[in-house]
Motif scaffolding. Structure first.
Motif, PDB file in Angstrom:
ATOM      1  N   ASP A 336       0.730  -1.311  -0.196  1.00  0.00           N
ATOM      2  CA  ASP A 336      -0.173  -0.026   0.263  1.00  0.00           C
ATOM      3  C   ASP A 336       0.891   1.263   0.148  1.00  0.00           C
ATOM      4  OD1 ASP A 336      -2.464  -1.412   0.104  1.00  0.00           O
ATOM      5  OD2 ASP A 336      -2.525  -1.296   2.272  1.00  0.00           O
ATOM      6  N   ALA A 337       2.029   1.206   0.862  1.00  0.00           N
ATOM      7  CA  ALA A 337       2.902   2.607   0.814  1.00  0.00           C
ATOM      8  C   ALA A 337       3.516   2.630  -0.523  1.00  0.00           C
ATOM      9  CB  ALA A 337       3.692   2.322   2.075  1.00  0.00           C
ATOM     10  N   LEU A 338       3.934   1.514  -0.936  1.00  0.00           N
ATOM     11  CA  LEU A 338       4.662   1.681  -2.346  1.00  0.00           C
ATOM     12  C   LEU A 338       3.820   2.244  -3.412  1.00  0.00           C
ATOM     13  CD1 LEU A 338       7.024  -1.288  -2.033  1.00  0.00           C
ATOM     14  CD2 LEU A 338       7.909   0.870  -2.108  1.00  0.00           C
ATOM     15  N   SER A 339       2.641   1.644  -3.415  1.00  0.00           N
ATOM     16  CA  SER A 339       1.593   1.989  -4.407  1.00  0.00           C
ATOM     17  C   SER A 339       1.133   3.452  -4.361  1.00  0.00           C
ATOM     18  CB  SER A 339       0.302   1.243  -4.651  1.00  0.00           C
ATOM     19  OG  SER A 339      -0.403   1.277  -3.125  1.00  0.00           O
ATOM     20  N   GLN A 340       1.228   3.969  -3.176  1.00  0.00           N
ATOM     21  CA  GLN A 340       1.023   5.397  -2.920  1.00  0.00           C
ATOM     22  C   GLN A 340       2.256   6.219  -3.345  1.00  0.00           C
ATOM     23  OE1 GLN A 340      -1.173   5.641   0.686  1.00  0.00           O
ATOM     24  NE2 GLN A 340      -2.596   4.298  -0.092  1.00  0.00           N
ATOM     25  N   ARG A 341       3.267   5.845  -3.753  1.00  0.00           N
ATOM     26  CA  ARG A 341       4.481   6.565  -4.031  1.00  0.00           C
ATOM     27  C   ARG A 341       4.262   7.981  -4.617  1.00  0.00           C
ATOM     28  NH1 ARG A 341       4.494   3.078  -7.533  1.00  0.00           N
ATOM     29  NH2 ARG A 341       5.537   2.895  -9.528  1.00  0.00           N
TER      30      ARG A 341
END
Length: 376
Positions: A336-341
């Motif tokens: 989730d964190a990486l997809s919202q980079r």
């Protein structure tokens, strides 16, 4: 029509990216193993056969002749024994199984949380254990897909996959518990739903009945050990005798582990860093549990939290870094964190730096394992 084609193309691109990362990481592990074998004038098999692999091969050849070997579940040793019976190299078969199952586990994470969760898992520092004859890769493949099927309310398939996972590790017991909580959550959601289809899917009794199957696998292994030893606690006794995993209160375990963090072993100075990593991994598990609870993902919190507690009930924290691989909620949160980079050059540069750091960490960990310097 255009949207459908665009979606299909994006999914194919995501799948291709996951496969590329999987292939790149496995290739690095293979090249490192070959290089170490050439440098040490050893066979590649001798480089790969470290720590638990030796136990699995011993069980495959001799069964549970040594009571301490009962700490290991029979699923993988049985497979290796079958490979030997067919005239195949059990180490080669074990590595091939790990490679295939690691890809299957990555695709399960992709289904659950998206491609970045799968990529994060493939770049995990301890990913080397998903490329050698350890139980991590086959267990993750079975457990992750069991969870994916359960979230899709395909409980028959979920139970079968969970049963397979239960042949490999005691972690299958924790998986059953988490699936029970997921079943309860789904039944509660269905009861509150207004559609007839949702109400039909709310059969809690059916879901729980399916979970008797994996529970029976655990019961069968305990009964088998009782037949060999006359003790219902043979597995726990083996853990205590071989790995100092007798019961201790959490504050005792943490105190014992804290002492090790500042007491380097002269012959193995790297071990103190491995044990420090164990503490960090345990704290990560604790954080994941709290975050999942805050997000009302109770079943996922239970899956991680019960393992965090179990590790703290031993003499010290051990094998937590490998358990990170099993904690699919962790990789979902990272995904989730990486997809919202952030997009743009800054975001791309940050992603590359993070990827290179992760890759370097897992190469160091692979070197520790393949040279016999890893211990935990």
């Amino acid at each position: 029509m255009t949207r459908a084609r665009s979606s299909t193309r994006a999914q194919r691109g995501d799948a291709l990216l996951v496969m590329q990362v999987w292939l790149a990481t496995r290739l690095i592990f293979a090249l490192l193993a070959v290089w170490l074998a050439v440098q040490g004038r050893r066979s590649i098999e001798s480089v790969v056969v470290q720590w638990d692999v030796a136990h699995f091969l011993l069980i495959a050849n001799e069964g549970y002749a040594n009571p301490q070997e009962m700490a290991f579940f029979p699923g993988l040793p049985l497979l290796l024994r079958g490979a030997t019976a067919l005239g195949l190299s059990p180490v080669l078969v074990g590595c091939t199984l790990a490679l295939v199952c690691s890809l299957a586990a990555a695709f399960a994470l992709r289904r659950l949380y998206g491609p970045w969760a799968a990529i994060a898992w493939l770049l995990a520092p301890t990913a080397v254990f998903t490329a050698v004859p350890y139980t991590e890769a086959p267990f993750c493949a079975a457990a992750f897909w069991a969870w994916e099927r359960a979230t899709q309310r395909r409980w028959g398939a979920a139970a079968a996959l969970a049963a397979l996972a239960c042949t490999l590790r005691v972690s299958g017991l924790f998986l059953i518990g988490a699936l029970v909580i997921l079943a309860l959550a789904q039944a509660w959601d269905a009861r509150r739903a207004t559609s007839a289809r949702a109400r039909r899917e709310g059969g809690l009794g059916v879901r729980l009945a399916w979970l008797v199957l994996p529970a029976a696998v655990i019961a069968a292994y305990i009964t088998y050990l009782y037949g060999l030893t006359g003790s219902w606690t043979a597995w726990f006794s083996a853990q205590e005798a071989g790995w100092q995993r007798g019961f201790h209160w959490p504050w005792e375990a943490l105190a014992n582990h804290w002492e090790v963090l500042w007491r380097p072993t002269p012959d193995h100075p790297e071990w103190v860093w491995v044990f420090r990593a164990e503490m960090v991994a345990w704290l990560v598990g604790l954080a994941v549990t709290v975050v999942c609870l805050a997000r009302r993902r109770v079943a996922e919190a239970a899956w991680v939290g019960v393992q965090v507690l179990a590790f703290a009930l031993s003499y010290w924290l051990m094998s937590v870094t490998r358990a990170l691989l099993l904690w699919f909620p962790l990789w979902g949160l990272l995904g989730d964190a990486l997809s919202q980079r952030r997009p743009g050059r800054v975001g791309v540069a940050a992603a590359w730096i993070a990827g290179l750091v992760a890759w370097a960490a897992q190469i160091v960990w692979a070197w520790l394992y393949l040279t016999g310097r890893w211990s935990s």
